[in-house]
Every structure is written in C-alpha cells, then in structure tokens.
Design a protein around this motif. Structure first.
Motif, PDB file in Angstrom:
ATOM      1  N   ARG A  99       0.864  -1.186   0.000  1.00 20.61           N
ATOM      2  CA  ARG A  99       0.000   0.000   0.000  1.00 20.61           C
ATOM      3  C   ARG A  99       0.900   1.236   0.000  1.00 20.61           C
ATOM      4  O   ARG A  99       1.867   1.317   0.778  1.00 20.61           O
ATOM      5  N   PHE A 100       0.595   2.196  -0.849  1.00 23.05           N
ATOM      6  CA  PHE A 100       1.406   3.409  -0.869  1.00 23.05           C
ATOM      7  C   PHE A 100       0.545   4.572  -1.361  1.00 23.05           C
ATOM      8  O   PHE A 100      -0.523   4.355  -1.953  1.00 23.05           O
ATOM      9  N   SER A 101       1.041   5.772  -1.124  1.00 21.00           N
ATOM     10  CA  SER A 101       0.325   6.957  -1.579  1.00 21.00           C
ATOM     11  C   SER A 101       0.921   7.404  -2.890  1.00 21.00           C
ATOM     12  O   SER A 101       2.155   7.409  -3.081  1.00 21.00           O
ATOM     13  N   GLU A 102       0.046   7.784  -3.819  1.00 20.95           N
ATOM     14  CA  GLU A 102       0.520   8.167  -5.144  1.00 20.95           C
ATOM     15  C   GLU A 102       1.298   9.476  -5.087  1.00 20.95           C
ATOM     16  O   GLU A 102       2.292   9.655  -5.765  1.00 20.95           O
ATOM     17  N   ASN A 103       0.875  10.403  -4.263  1.00 19.80           N
ATOM     18  CA  ASN A 103       1.570  11.693  -4.137  1.00 19.80           C
ATOM     19  C   ASN A 103       1.217  12.301  -2.782  1.00 19.80           C
ATOM     20  O   ASN A 103       0.620  11.641  -1.927  1.00 19.80           O
ATOM     21  N   ASP A 104       1.589  13.541  -2.633  1.00 22.89           N
ATOM     22  CA  ASP A 104       1.358  14.194  -1.346  1.00 22.89           C
ATOM     23  C   ASP A 104      -0.113  14.355  -1.034  1.00 22.89           C
ATOM     24  O   ASP A 104      -0.506  14.558   0.117  1.00 22.89           O
ATOM     25  N   ALA A 105      -0.930  14.253  -2.057  1.00 27.46           N
ATOM     26  CA  ALA A 105      -2.362  14.409  -1.822  1.00 27.46           C
ATOM     27  C   ALA A 105      -2.924  13.229  -1.061  1.00 27.46           C
ATOM     28  O   ALA A 105      -4.041  13.273  -0.568  1.00 27.46           O
ATOM     29  N   GLY A 106      -2.169  12.136  -1.016  1.00 25.56           N
ATOM     30  CA  GLY A 106      -2.580  11.004  -0.188  1.00 25.56           C
ATOM     31  C   GLY A 106      -3.462   9.983  -0.895  1.00 25.56           C
ATOM     32  O   GLY A 106      -4.123   9.189  -0.242  1.00 25.56           O
ATOM     33  N   PHE A 107      -3.465  10.010  -2.198  1.00 25.16           N
ATOM     34  CA  PHE A 107      -4.258   9.003  -2.918  1.00 25.16           C
ATOM     35  C   PHE A 107      -3.608   7.641  -2.707  1.00 25.16           C
ATOM     36  O   PHE A 107      -2.492   7.407  -3.149  1.00 25.16           O
ATOM     37  N   GLU A 108      -4.327   6.791  -2.051  1.00 27.81           N
ATOM     38  CA  GLU A 108      -3.753   5.486  -1.697  1.00 27.81           C
ATOM     39  C   GLU A 108      -3.868   4.529  -2.885  1.00 27.81           C
ATOM     40  O   GLU A 108      -4.911   4.440  -3.534  1.00 27.81           O
ATOM     41  N   MET A 109      -2.779   3.843  -3.119  1.00 27.60           N
ATOM     42  CA  MET A 109      -2.738   2.869  -4.221  1.00 27.60           C
ATOM     43  C   MET A 109      -2.236   1.534  -3.661  1.00 27.60           C
ATOM     44  O   MET A 109      -1.637   1.484  -2.576  1.00 27.60           O
ATOM     45  N   ILE A 110      -2.503   0.486  -4.436  1.00 28.21           N
ATOM     46  CA  ILE A 110      -2.031  -0.858  -4.062  1.00 28.21           C
ATOM     47  C   ILE A 110      -1.244  -1.430  -5.241  1.00 28.21           C
ATOM     48  O   ILE A 110      -1.744  -1.475  -6.380  1.00 28.21           O
ATOM     49  N   LEU A 111       0.000  -1.853  -4.967  1.00 24.79           N
ATOM     50  CA  LEU A 111       0.821  -2.546  -5.966  1.00 24.79           C
ATOM     51  C   LEU A 111       0.722  -4.042  -5.684  1.00 24.79           C
ATOM     52  O   LEU A 111       0.993  -4.484  -4.560  1.00 24.79           O
ATOM     53  N   LEU A 112       0.308  -4.768  -6.702  1.00 25.65           N
ATOM     54  CA  LEU A 112       0.104  -6.220  -6.554  1.00 25.65           C
ATOM     55  C   LEU A 112       1.016  -6.943  -7.542  1.00 25.65           C
ATOM     56  O   LEU A 112       0.867  -6.807  -8.763  1.00 25.65           O
ATOM     57  N   ALA A 113       2.033  -7.656  -6.988  1.00 25.28           N
ATOM     58  CA  ALA A 113       2.945  -8.452  -7.828  1.00 25.28           C
ATOM     59  C   ALA A 113       2.514  -9.920  -7.745  1.00 25.28           C
ATOM     60  O   ALA A 113       2.252 -10.438  -6.657  1.00 25.28           O
ATOM     61  N   ILE A 114       2.462 -10.561  -8.887  1.00 24.92           N
ATOM     62  CA  ILE A 114       1.926 -11.933  -8.963  1.00 24.92           C
ATOM     63  C   ILE A 114       3.019 -12.866  -9.460  1.00 24.92           C
ATOM     64  O   ILE A 114       3.578 -12.671 -10.556  1.00 24.92           O
ATOM     65  N   GLU A 115       3.339 -13.854  -8.681  1.00 29.10           N
ATOM     66  CA  GLU A 115       4.351 -14.845  -9.075  1.00 29.10           C
ATOM     67  C   GLU A 115       3.654 -16.187  -9.322  1.00 29.10           C
ATOM     68  O   GLU A 115       3.011 -16.735  -8.427  1.00 29.10           O
ATOM     69  N   ASP A 116       3.770 -16.683 -10.549  1.00 25.79           N
ATOM     70  CA  ASP A 116       3.164 -17.986 -10.905  1.00 25.79           C
ATOM     71  C   ASP A 116       4.086 -19.108 -10.407  1.00 25.79           C
ATOM     72  O   ASP A 116       5.196 -19.288 -10.899  1.00 25.79           O
ATOM     73  N   ILE A 117       3.630 -19.839  -9.402  1.00 30.07           N
ATOM     74  CA  ILE A 117       4.454 -20.923  -8.828  1.00 30.07           C
ATOM     75  C   ILE A 117       3.837 -22.290  -9.127  1.00 30.07           C
ATOM     76  O   ILE A 117       4.134 -23.273  -8.446  1.00 30.07           O
ATOM     77  N   THR A 118       3.000 -22.335 -10.157  1.00 34.33           N
ATOM     78  CA  THR A 118       2.317 -23.605 -10.479  1.00 34.33           C
ATOM     79  C   THR A 118       3.332 -24.702 -10.784  1.00 34.33           C
ATOM     80  O   THR A 118       3.277 -25.802 -10.214  1.00 34.33           O
ATOM     81  N   GLU A 119       4.275 -24.401 -11.679  1.00 29.98           N
ATOM     82  CA  GLU A 119       5.252 -25.425 -12.055  1.00 29.98           C
ATOM     83  C   GLU A 119       6.149 -25.781 -10.874  1.00 29.98           C
ATOM     84  O   GLU A 119       6.516 -26.947 -10.689  1.00 29.98           O
ATOM     85  N   ARG A 120       6.512 -24.753 -10.079  1.00 27.39           N
ATOM     86  CA  ARG A 120       7.368 -25.034  -8.920  1.00 27.39           C
ATOM     87  C   ARG A 120       6.663 -25.957  -7.934  1.00 27.39           C
ATOM     88  O   ARG A 120       7.262 -26.882  -7.392  1.00 27.39           O
ATOM     89  N   LYS A 121       5.389 -25.697  -7.700  1.00 33.49           N
ATOM     90  CA  LYS A 121       4.622 -26.559  -6.806  1.00 33.49           C
ATOM     91  C   LYS A 121       4.559 -27.986  -7.350  1.00 33.49           C
ATOM     92  O   LYS A 121       4.650 -28.967  -6.607  1.00 33.49           O
TER      93      LYS A 121
END
Length: 767
Positions: A99-121
C-alpha cells in the motif's frame, strides 16, 4: 523522463504487476500481466479487479488479502492463492502486495505483484513423490542398502533387507563403520572409493565375502553409488548365484539376451542416425544382417522420403520430452513395404544430453488389415440390420395393401363377368384389373425384399436355370454390347426357388445393361464353385456357414458405382437413374432373395471401370424331381357346400361372397371372429367349410382356427392373409387345410375351395 524509465523498468519485469486505486480498480498493468493471463488492456484497465475476465478474478483468497490483510499491514509477501481460470487453467500464485500513496495528496494505491508458482509446486510435489517412492524402494527392496558418510564409511541409514541379511539390527548398524558389521578389511580405502565415485559415479565389487552376526558368511556384490551428500552402498546376496554361477550370465550377456529376445525390431543409432546395433528380430523383419547396416544411415529403411523427414523433425521436437510413437512405412531389403509402429527412446548421458536413439519397430501390417476387416464387418452388420428393419416395415405395409387390392381385383372381376363385351366400359375395367395385377406384383416384390413371401424351395441345378435366363436376356440387349458366358459344367445343386433365382439373374443383368454409358460395352455372367473355410466366414462373411458354395458373378465394364452410393444400392427405391428410368427395387429384390436363400451378395466397383456382383449360394447334394406345374381347371370348379366366410373387411366379405355364390356355394358371412366362433359352436354341423382372415381384431385367424378345430376337428378350414410372420407360407403348423395369399382372384379361390373340400371328403371316407 524518470516516469518513462520507471515504466520501462516495470514493463521488463517478468512477473505480472497490477496497480489498483483505493476502490480496487486497475489503473496500471504491465505487459507480463496481459500475456500471462491472456487478457487485453481494454478489458482490464479501469475495471474493478474482481470483475476481470468475466469475474474470474473474484477469488476468495484475493478478497481476503485486499480487504483484510492489507488493512492491517502496509505490505504482505508470499500470500498463496490457488484458482482455476477458465481460459488459462489451474494456477497457483504467490501475491506480494504494497500500500502506498501516489503523491502528497494522499491518494492510496495498491501494488500487486503476482508470481506464478504452479510449475514449482508441481516440481515440489514430484520431488516429494520421488522421495516417498525412494523411501518405499529403500524399505521394500530385497537388496541390502546402506547410506554412508562421504568422509568415512559410517552408517547413517540401513534398510530392513540389510538387517535381515547380516543379522544386525538397525540400531546396531547406525553409527558403525561398515567393517564393524561384517564388511571385509581388504576393500579399497574408503577415500579411494569416494574418489572413484567422483569420476565414475559407481564402484562395483564382485564376490565380496561378508561375515554375518551369527558368524556365517555370505557372498555378495557391492555397489557404491554417488548420491551427492551420502554414498549409497547396495549389497546383493549372491550366495545362491555362486552355487549356480556356471548358469548365470554376466551383465553384458543378460543385456544381449534381452536385446535378442525382444520380438520387435530394435535399432540403435547415434545422434546422426547412423546405425550402431540391431537385434535378430530386425534382421528377420527387414532382411538385413547386422554387419550390413552398421554405420549406415537409417534413411534407406524408409519407403517414403517425406516420412523420413517428418520423423527427423519429430525427433528434434521430442528431445526434451518422453518417448513417442509414430506409424511409418518401411522398406525391406527385398523391396517389400510394410507399416511399422515405431517407438523412439533417447540415449542420454549423465548430463541429459542426447547421444543417440533406440527405435523399437513393430510390424502392424496384419493389425491394420484386421482393423480394416473389423470395420468392413461392422459395415456389413449395419447393412444387414438396416435391411432387416426395412423388411419388417415392408411386411406390415403389404398386409394392409393386399386387403385393398383384394377388393379392387375382386370387384373388377365381378364387373367383367356382367359387363357387355367389346365396350369402352369393359376396356376400362380391364385396365383397372391390369393395374391391380401390377400392384399385386409390386407387393410381391416388397415381400421379396422383406424375405416374407411364399417360396417354392427345392433342390435345383444352377447352370441350366442361369443359361435359360441368359438366353432370354440376350434378345433384350443390343448386339453392340458383348455378352460372355462362363458357366461351370458341373451339376451344381442349390436349395432355391427357381422363379426367384431367375429373377436374381434378370435383375443383375438388367442393372449391368443400364450401367453402359452408350450402346457399347461388355457384360459377363459366370458360375463357379468355392469353399469357405471357418476363418473366411469369421473374418469376411459372418452370416454364412463354412462349406461349398456356388458363386454367380455378373460383371460389366460400364460407368461403375460412385463410392458414396455403394452403401445404399440395396436400399429399396434408391436409384441413381433419371426419373422414370427405374423403380429402385431391382437390387433390393436381389438382396432379399439371396438372404432368404441363406446366401450372401457382395459388390465391387470402380468408377469408370465397371462393376461386379458376386452371389454366394450354399451347395446341396440332392437333385430336384421333375415337378409338373399346376394348371388351372377350365371351366372353374363349382360346388353346393355351405361355406362360413369370416373377414373384418366388409368389402372383401362382399366380393368373395359373390364369387363363391356364383360358383354354386351357400355362403354365410360374419365380420367378427368372436361372433363367428360363437355361431360355429352353436351349430357346428351346419358348415362344410370355413374361410377366415388371419389378421382380425379381438381374435386372430389362427386362434379362431384352433377354437373351431377344438369343437369339430375334421372341419376343413382355409386361412387367408395379406402377410403374416406366423404363417409365412406354412399352413401345416397351424392345423389348417388351405392357405390363400391376398389378393387372390376367382380362379385361385375356386381351385383352393374345391381342393380343400375334396381332400376333406377323401379323409372322411378313409376314416
């Protein structure tokens, strides 16, 4: 400028990334996300994350992460989610969120990183399975196994087999030097063994003597195998083998024996497909000795250069995969071509590099032939079932149609007896009668198709009958068409109806005549014999019995039959002729006749080259007697007896009553079989003859006949029908005295009635 750099960095990241606003709508997604999840920017950007992919992203685990976990934490790593996507299948993902703010105005954003671990599993599960499998092998194998430290030969693990073999328990083995549990002192120093393992991967000692806890000795083969962190020591008790060592082959001999005992051809090649070795089965199948082909390329074994190239492409494609199977056409040394099912296995070194190939080649020519024959038999069975269904339907139609024809023909005959001669009315009535006769013949053909018509089956010679038919046909065929006969001179006798067999020849020759594109061509008719063995019957003609058969062949060099029509040519009313040139019944009638005579018919045709029909009829030994044909009496026989006439069709009752009364008989008519039986029971001596229809409601004719005979056993009875499975032309089984097949004319009824009455009187006199 910095924003562009950041964006380029994000776009090069291999993991899919999403940026969501505070309302969980997608404001950014990198290329990896679009590629990995098979979506487009148009269907992604600006949309709520749970609605993506037609709500495929409405995942409970994702909801929990975004709505619960991130509320309490600004970041969370390694959140595992498992989901089944409709378009890309099952996926196991690790989600890393910030969770982070886009700028000083405080617009909250969410960065979602997705790792495919199907083959590893999957790999982890496979590794776990492998470990469990190794554990099972370790615990259940009959060989003794020890796992040793690499620094010195201290036992870390011991399987049950080694404890049973040596007499030492697992507790007594673990932590001990191998020499303390019976291993000999004269083995190489352990570090020397480890050094050799690093180079060779395995160290083998033959005929090692091990002392058991009991003090006894066993002979053993010992294998040291490099297992990375530990050394695997495999101990195999060969005491019994030592006793019979003269009969045991060494490893190379066992390999060779196995190699040579395999019935499939085996070919071993290097990476360039040059032949290294082959087994004796290869020599037997291909005809090449091992020394003839070693060092040669495999391309000359292929019958088709294209298939050789395809096999090469397949080998390259499957380098990193499991063995594969392919059907290839091969060429033997003598030039004969056969179909081979080829399994290809890869020879690899310890690094997994392909060093060559092992090909197992199985000749499946016979297998393909059998599969083709099965398909042909399946088609024959389908055709037989189809014709049987058509026959059942035809028989039912014939019954009702014959009742109608009986009225048409009967009333026409009555009218002709009364109409003034040589008038237009008489001519019209004659045309009606002729049309009825043609319709009667059409019904007879339908019954022939269904194989339910009445046949005069007797032993007859095939050759004279066919010659007679061909002689008659010759005059109907233009002289520009060659006509050849090849009739066997042997007295071939079959059990058949002469009229029907004559009809088979006429229809087949007529069909051949129509196959001529113009007024020229050739028709050949032949008769010979052949014997069907049980295997022939089983594989080709399952509806026949093994034995000797007469084969009647009618062939032509006409236009032939297109392949798409071959399955339909025996169907009733199927014809490829122009409208008005044929009824489509000819071959259907032939099929019905042949099947009703326990025979078989086949057709072979090539468009533009011609057609051949083969009819097979079982031979018999008995010859036919010289039967004289029945001749109608002239004038018609008459009588004065009292006849009880029963039929549920009022029109038929009326016309037959008039016919019988004109012949002098007294006739009582009843249209209900139950009432007729009651009337007969009331005055059984009143009637001299009973004529009843077969198919009637409430009580059928055969049941009425049984009731009548139970009251007065010697009363003569005639049964009439348009068609009946129960009768099928055989009246004796029903205890009746005569049989009339509708539609019958006044001549037939007059002769039959008089014949039955006279025979009844004769029996009465004898009695």
């Amino acid at each position: 400028m910095i924003e562009h750099i950041y964006q380029d960095i994000v776009e090069t990241v291999r993991e899919p990334l999403l940026v969501l606003d505070s309302n969980l709508k997608v404001v950014f997604a990198n290329r990896s996300f679009f590629h990995s999840f098979a979506v487009t920017p148009e269907t992604t950007l600006g949309n709520h994350i749970y609605t993506l992919g037609d709500k495929q992203w409405d995942i409970p685990g994702l909801r929990d992460l975004l709505e619960n976990v991130l509320i309490k934490n600004e970041k969370f790593d390694g959140y595992e989610v498992e989901h089944e996507f409709q378009n890309i299948g099952h996926k196991i993902m690790l989600l890393n969120a910030r969770r982070f703010s886009e700028n000083d105005a405080g617009f909250e954003m969410i960065l979602l990183a997705i790792e495919d671990i199907t083959e590893r599993k999957q790999r982890e599960n496979s590794l776990k399975d492998s470990e469990e499998q190794f554990k099972r092998i370790f615990d259940t194998t009959s060989d003794g196994i020890l796992l040793l430290d690499k620094q010195k030969p201290i036992v870390r693990y011991a399987n049950p087999a080694i404890t049973a073999m040596s007499g030492y328990s697992q507790e007594e083995c673990i932590g001990k030097d191998i020499k303390d549990i019976g291993f000999p002192d004269d083995l190489d120093p352990f570090q020397e063994i480890v050094k050799r393992l690093n180079n060779d991967g395995i160290v083998h000692y033959n005929d090692v003597v091990i002392r058991m806890k009991s003090g006894q000795f066993i002979d053993a083969d010992i294998f040291f195998v490099d297992k990375t962190s530990l050394v695997l020591c495999n101990i195999r008790d060969i005491t019994e083998r030592k006793i019979a060592e003269n009969t045991i082959l060494h490893a190379e001999q066992k390999y060779r024996k196995l190699f040579e005992s395999i019935r499939d051809a085996i070919l071993v090649t290097d990476i360039d497909r040059s032949i290294i070795d082959c087994n004796s089965a290869f020599t037997d199948i291909f005809g090449y000795a091992a020394n003839e082909i070693k060092g040669k390329k495999t391309n000359y074994l292929y019958a088709d250069a294209v298939q050789f190239q395809e096999m090469g492409n397949a080998l390259k494609k499957h380098y990193g995969e499991a063995p594969f199977i392919k059907v290839v056409n091969y060429k033997k040394k003598d030039g004969e071509v056969f179909s081979g099912e080829t399994g290809v296995y890869f020879l690899r070194n310890r690094k997994g590099e392909v060093l060559g190939f092992i090909g197992l080649i199985r000749d499946i020519t016979d297998k393909l032939k059998v599969e083709k024959e099965k398909e042909e038999i399946k088609e024959q069975l389908y055709q037989a079932q189809k014709m049987e269904s058509i026959g059942t339907l035809a028989g039912g139609i014939a019954h009702d149609f014959n009742n109608i024809l009986a009225s048409i023909i009967g009333y026409t005959e009555l009218a002709l007896d009364e109409v003034e001669k040589d008038t237009t009315i008489e001519e019209s009535l004659k045309e009606i009668y002729a049309a009825g006769a043609r319709a009667k013949d059409l019904v007879r053909q339908i019954l022939t198709i269904s194989r339910h018509d009445k046949k005069e089956i007797k032993p007859i010679q095939v050759a004279p009958l066919i010659k007679e038919a061909l002689k008659m046909l010759r005059s109907t065929i233009p002289t520009s068409i060659e006509f050849h006969e090849n009739i066997c001179s042997d007295p071939l006798v079959v059990q058949a109806d002469p009229t029907h067999l004559h009809q088979v020849i006429v229809n087949l020759v007529t069909n051949a005549r129509h196959a001529m594109a113009g007024e020229t061509g050739m028709i050949e008719a032949s008769v010979d014999t052949l014997c069907f063995e049980p295997d022939d019957i089983k594989n080709k003609y399952p509806d026949l019995r093994a034995g000797n058969y007469a084969r009647i062949t009618v062939s032509d060099n006409g236009s032939g039959i297109p392949k798409k029509y071959l399955e339909k040519i025996f169907d009733p009313y199927f014809t490829s002729k122009e409208k008005g040139e044929g009824t489509g019944l000819g071959l259907s009638v032939v099929h019905g006749i042949v099947k009703s005579h326990n025979g078989h018919i086949t057709v072979y045709s090539e468009p533009g080259k011609g057609t051949a029909f083969h009819v097979y009829l079982p031979l018999v030994k008995k010859m036919a007697s010289a039967d004289m044909p029945d001749r109608p009496a002239d004038p018609l026989p008459t009588g004065k007896e009292h006849v009880l006439l029963i039929d549920d069709e009022p029109q038929i009752v009326k016309v037959q009553q008039q016919n019988l009364e004109r012949l002098g008989y007294t006739v009582t008519t009843i249209t209900n079989s139950v009432e007729a039986l009651a009337a007969f029971r009331a005055t059984p001596d009143r009637f001299d003859l009973i004529i009843t229809d077969m198919a009637m409601p409430n009580m059928t004719g055969d049941r009425l006949a049984m009731g009548v005979k139970a009251i007065r056993s010697h009363v003569p009875l005639i049964l009439c029908t348009g068609f009946s499975e129960k009768i099928n032309g055989n009246s004796e089984n029903l205890n009746i005295d005569g049989f009339l097949m509708k539609p019958f004319d006044k001549v037939k009824i007059a002769q039959t009635v008089r014949k039955v009455l006279d025979e009844a009187k004769g029996k009465s006199c004898i009695g």
